[in-house]
Motif scaffolding. Sequence first.
Motif, short mmCIF file in Angstrom:
data_model
loop_
_atom_site.label_atom_id
_atom_site.label_comp_id
_atom_site.label_asym_id
_atom_site.label_seq_id
_atom_site.Cartn_x
_atom_site.Cartn_y
_atom_site.Cartn_z
N LYS A 173 0.97 -1.49 0.36
CA LYS A 173 0.21 -0.11 -0.55
C LYS A 173 0.68 1.29 0.05
O LYS A 173 0.51 2.59 -0.56
N SER A 174 2.06 1.75 1.11
CA SER A 174 3.17 2.07 1.20
C SER A 174 3.61 2.03 -0.61
O SER A 174 3.82 1.29 -0.87
N LYS A 175 3.79 3.43 -0.74
CA LYS A 175 5.42 3.87 -2.03
C LYS A 175 6.14 3.36 -2.14
O LYS A 175 6.70 2.74 -2.85
N PHE A 176 6.92 3.39 -0.97
CA PHE A 176 8.12 2.81 -0.77
C PHE A 176 7.94 1.04 -0.90
O PHE A 176 9.04 0.43 -1.33
N LEU A 177 7.49 0.93 -0.29
CA LEU A 177 7.23 -1.06 0.56
C LEU A 177 6.79 -1.85 -0.87
O LEU A 177 7.02 -1.80 -1.15
N ASN A 178 5.84 -0.39 -1.73
CA ASN A 178 5.65 -1.24 -3.52
C ASN A 178 7.00 -1.23 -4.10
O ASN A 178 6.81 -2.17 -4.67
#
Length: 197
Positions: A69-74
């Motif tokens: 869901k988060s941009k970094f984790l994606n």
Amino acid sequence: MLYDILRPIIKVLFKILYKVKVTGLENLPNKDVAYIISGNHIHIWDPVFLAVQIKGRHLHFMAKDVLFKSKFLNWFLHKVYAIPVKREDNDIVAIKSAIKVLKNKEVLGLFPEGTRNKTDKKMLEPKGGLVLLATRMKVPVVPVGIRGEYKFRKPLIINYGKPIYLDKYYGKKLTSEDFVEICKKEIYPEIIRLKEM
């Protein structure tokens, strides 16, 4: 590239943090063979623990979509070859991604329980995806047993078993219920044996 940079660093960190013992690496198929690694799931770090043990190949792991869901984790999870999957649905996109991995003769990681099992007593009811992919793509399943605690200097053990071939089911019309029953009959007993070693 990020995967290859992080792997040796994380492997050393695991050895510092935990008393790591790995057996059965000789059971992993050759580099030109696609296969699925499948085991019990006790902790969020399990995919990483498995991935750093495999030399010369990338482990593509199916992971729940909420992690993306988060941009970094994606960004990060895609860089380390994770495949987002919606656990509540028959996620066709995730299945197609997994098929592509196996078609490319790469390694797919999949926990048949579908979520972490913190009880360490009984395997949860399996999902059907593991057997669906193994029979459709005609690839072996390497069973894995993970045991221990992800706590400082505690033993952390991973046992790889010999590949399981489901060739007697190739080409057969199988239902979702069949996939589950085959997993419980053919795969689960070996995972249980390995995690109790």
